[in-house]
Design a protein around this motif. Structure first.
Motif, PDB file in Angstrom:
ATOM      1  N   PHE A 123      93.473  35.598  82.545  1.00  0.00           N
ATOM      2  CA  PHE A 123      92.109  35.097  82.494  1.00  0.00           C
ATOM      3  C   PHE A 123      92.106  33.571  82.604  1.00  0.00           C
ATOM      4  O   PHE A 123      93.043  32.899  82.163  1.00  0.00           O
ATOM      5  CB  PHE A 123      91.445  35.458  81.153  1.00  0.00           C
ATOM      6  CG  PHE A 123      91.487  36.922  80.807  1.00  0.00           C
ATOM      7  CD1 PHE A 123      92.602  37.471  80.208  1.00  0.00           C
ATOM      8  CD2 PHE A 123      90.389  37.730  81.064  1.00  0.00           C
ATOM      9  CE1 PHE A 123      92.642  38.822  79.878  1.00  0.00           C
ATOM     10  CE2 PHE A 123      90.418  39.082  80.736  1.00  0.00           C
ATOM     11  CZ  PHE A 123      91.548  39.630  80.142  1.00  0.00           C
ATOM     12  N   PRO A 136      94.292  44.409  76.988  1.00  0.00           N
ATOM     13  CA  PRO A 136      93.077  43.983  76.282  1.00  0.00           C
ATOM     14  C   PRO A 136      92.158  45.125  75.900  1.00  0.00           C
ATOM     15  O   PRO A 136      91.386  45.010  74.968  1.00  0.00           O
ATOM     16  CB  PRO A 136      92.416  43.030  77.278  1.00  0.00           C
ATOM     17  CG  PRO A 136      92.948  43.437  78.597  1.00  0.00           C
ATOM     18  CD  PRO A 136      94.354  43.904  78.343  1.00  0.00           C
ATOM     19  N   SER A 137      92.231  46.248  76.592  1.00  0.00           N
ATOM     20  CA  SER A 137      91.322  47.332  76.248  1.00  0.00           C
ATOM     21  C   SER A 137      91.705  47.972  74.922  1.00  0.00           C
ATOM     22  O   SER A 137      90.951  48.760  74.374  1.00  0.00           O
ATOM     23  CB  SER A 137      91.297  48.375  77.359  1.00  0.00           C
ATOM     24  OG  SER A 137      92.576  48.947  77.534  1.00  0.00           O
ATOM     25  N   ALA A 165      92.377  46.018  72.332  1.00  0.00           N
ATOM     26  CA  ALA A 165      92.105  44.928  71.373  1.00  0.00           C
ATOM     27  C   ALA A 165      93.373  44.250  70.897  1.00  0.00           C
ATOM     28  O   ALA A 165      93.444  43.786  69.781  1.00  0.00           O
ATOM     29  CB  ALA A 165      91.314  45.463  70.174  1.00  0.00           C
ATOM     30  N   SER A 166      94.387  44.214  71.723  1.00  0.00           N
ATOM     31  CA  SER A 166      95.585  43.470  71.335  1.00  0.00           C
ATOM     32  C   SER A 166      95.277  41.972  71.368  1.00  0.00           C
ATOM     33  O   SER A 166      94.230  41.561  71.830  1.00  0.00           O
ATOM     34  CB  SER A 166      96.736  43.779  72.262  1.00  0.00           C
ATOM     35  OG  SER A 166      96.447  43.346  73.568  1.00  0.00           O
ATOM     36  N   LYS A 167      96.182  41.209  70.877  1.00  0.00           N
ATOM     37  CA  LYS A 167      95.946  39.774  70.769  1.00  0.00           C
ATOM     38  C   LYS A 167      96.003  39.123  72.142  1.00  0.00           C
ATOM     39  O   LYS A 167      96.949  39.291  72.883  1.00  0.00           O
ATOM     40  CB  LYS A 167      96.972  39.157  69.838  1.00  0.00           C
ATOM     41  CG  LYS A 167      96.981  39.777  68.462  1.00  0.00           C
ATOM     42  CD  LYS A 167      98.212  39.380  67.696  1.00  0.00           C
ATOM     43  CE  LYS A 167      98.334  40.211  66.441  1.00  0.00           C
ATOM     44  NZ  LYS A 167      99.550  39.879  65.675  1.00  0.00           N
ATOM     45  N   ILE A 168      94.973  38.378  72.442  1.00  0.00           N
ATOM     46  CA  ILE A 168      94.911  37.627  73.686  1.00  0.00           C
ATOM     47  C   ILE A 168      95.417  36.222  73.387  1.00  0.00           C
ATOM     48  O   ILE A 168      94.919  35.560  72.495  1.00  0.00           O
ATOM     49  CB  ILE A 168      93.476  37.602  74.226  1.00  0.00           C
ATOM     50  CG1 ILE A 168      93.022  39.038  74.533  1.00  0.00           C
ATOM     51  CG2 ILE A 168      93.392  36.717  75.459  1.00  0.00           C
ATOM     52  CD1 ILE A 168      91.557  39.155  74.871  1.00  0.00           C
ATOM     53  N   PHE A 202      96.070  32.283  74.293  1.00  0.00           N
ATOM     54  CA  PHE A 202      95.530  31.207  75.111  1.00  0.00           C
ATOM     55  C   PHE A 202      96.554  30.093  75.306  1.00  0.00           C
ATOM     56  O   PHE A 202      97.366  29.809  74.423  1.00  0.00           O
ATOM     57  CB  PHE A 202      94.281  30.605  74.450  1.00  0.00           C
ATOM     58  CG  PHE A 202      93.059  31.451  74.578  1.00  0.00           C
ATOM     59  CD1 PHE A 202      92.821  32.480  73.678  1.00  0.00           C
ATOM     60  CD2 PHE A 202      92.145  31.228  75.594  1.00  0.00           C
ATOM     61  CE1 PHE A 202      91.689  33.281  73.794  1.00  0.00           C
ATOM     62  CE2 PHE A 202      91.010  32.014  75.719  1.00  0.00           C
ATOM     63  CZ  PHE A 202      90.787  33.044  74.820  1.00  0.00           C
ATOM     64  N   GLY A 203      96.467  29.440  76.459  1.00  0.00           N
ATOM     65  CA  GLY A 203      97.208  28.211  76.671  1.00  0.00           C
ATOM     66  C   GLY A 203      96.549  27.062  75.932  1.00  0.00           C
ATOM     67  O   GLY A 203      95.486  27.217  75.331  1.00  0.00           O
ATOM     68  N   TYR A 223      86.751  38.741  66.864  1.00  0.00           N
ATOM     69  CA  TYR A 223      87.872  37.823  66.663  1.00  0.00           C
ATOM     70  C   TYR A 223      87.389  36.521  66.023  1.00  0.00           C
ATOM     71  O   TYR A 223      86.258  36.090  66.257  1.00  0.00           O
ATOM     72  CB  TYR A 223      88.505  37.450  68.009  1.00  0.00           C
ATOM     73  CG  TYR A 223      88.902  38.608  68.890  1.00  0.00           C
ATOM     74  CD1 TYR A 223      87.943  39.316  69.615  1.00  0.00           C
ATOM     75  CD2 TYR A 223      90.230  38.979  69.034  1.00  0.00           C
ATOM     76  CE1 TYR A 223      88.301  40.375  70.439  1.00  0.00           C
ATOM     77  CE2 TYR A 223      90.603  40.032  69.866  1.00  0.00           C
ATOM     78  CZ  TYR A 223      89.629  40.721  70.558  1.00  0.00           C
ATOM     79  OH  TYR A 223      89.990  41.750  71.386  1.00  0.00           O
ATOM     80  N   ARG A 251      87.839  50.411  76.381  1.00  0.00           N
ATOM     81  CA  ARG A 251      86.833  50.103  77.402  1.00  0.00           C
ATOM     82  C   ARG A 251      86.894  48.634  77.760  1.00  0.00           C
ATOM     83  O   ARG A 251      87.357  47.815  76.987  1.00  0.00           O
ATOM     84  CB  ARG A 251      85.434  50.453  76.881  1.00  0.00           C
ATOM     85  CG  ARG A 251      85.203  51.942  76.700  1.00  0.00           C
ATOM     86  CD  ARG A 251      83.741  52.219  76.373  1.00  0.00           C
ATOM     87  NE  ARG A 251      83.366  51.764  75.053  1.00  0.00           N
ATOM     88  CZ  ARG A 251      83.533  52.489  73.945  1.00  0.00           C
ATOM     89  NH1 ARG A 251      84.088  53.677  74.024  1.00  0.00           N
ATOM     90  NH2 ARG A 251      83.144  52.027  72.785  1.00  0.00           N
TER      91      ARG A 251
END
Lengths: 115, 115
Positions: free
Chosen positions: A34, A97-98, A100-103, A105-106, B33, B99
């Motif tokens: 993303f 991501p579907s 809800a795992s941890k996203i 960021f840079g 989050y 989803r």
């Protein structure tokens, strides 16, 4: 473990010039990638995303990014910068991501546009 | 068309005081989050909630607690504020539960200063 590296904390380009913001990722599974943009004193909003399929992804405001698996990169480009593009840009990676795992960021790249 | 709403937008605390940041979303999202944003460090995940009734630690959970009050609301509590918790806090939500593609929708942020 996943990670994201954004090269260059600050990029400055002239109005009308090419914008190139670099992002490299590390992921043990096929990643979801993303780019988010943050205008001053606002929250982040999605610019574009890569999930599966076509590796060249087009987003809002004329931005696009290309997923290159061999280079583990997802660089953001725009052919011609506009003053309104001045903002901070964040690359992010997720493994699923579907669920809800941890996203992750840079650290962000601040884009300045010179008149 | 509110999306994600955070309150308060600004808060000044003294060391040792407690406070709660409130967050509500009206998009019927399953996952919510809390992030903190510090200069040069991008966004770091504090806690997240995959679905109503569940919460999980992120990268930097120490000094914080959360409550997923219902599907709409997810609060962040600082029990004894410290100067190191001076930051901008963002609440976000996503569809989750198998989803969507992981797009995060952000609130406008809450700027917290601890003296």
């Amino acid at each position: 473990a996943q990670s994201v590296t954004q090269l260059g904390s600050h990029v400055s380009v002239s109005e009308g010039a090419l914008v190139l913001l670099r992002c490299n990722y590390s992921s043990s599974v096929p990643p979801y990638l993303f780019w988010y943009v943050q205008y001053p004193n606002q929250g982040l909003q999605l610019l574009l995303k890569y999930t599966t399929g076509a590796t060249l992804v087009k987003g809002i405001n004329g931005f696009e990014a290309e997923f290159k698996k061999s280079e583990t990169s997802f660089h953001l480009t725009k052919p011609s910068a506009h003053m309104s593009d001045a903002a901070e840009y964040f690359c992010a990676v997720s493994d699923n991501p579907s669920s809800a795992s941890k996203i992750i960021f840079g650290s962000g790249t601040r884009l300045s546009i010179r008149p | 068309n509110a999306g994600v709403t955070q309150t308060p937008k600004f808060q000044v605390l003294k060391t040792g005081q407690s406070m709660t940041l409130q967050c509500a979303q009206d998009m019927n999202h399953n996952s919510m989050y809390w992030y903190r944003q510090d200069p040069g460090m991008g966004l770091r995940l504090i806690y997240y909630s995959a679905s109503e009734g569940t919460t999980d630690k992120g990268e930097v959970p120490n000094g914080y607690n959360v409550s997923r009050l219902n599907k709409r609301e997810f609060s962040l509590r600082l029990e004894s504020a410290a100067p190191s918790q001076t930051s901008v806090y963002f609440c976000a939500s996503s569809e989750g539960q198998g989803r969507g593609t992981g797009e995060l929708f952000f609130g406008e942020g809450s700027r917290l200063t601890v003296l």
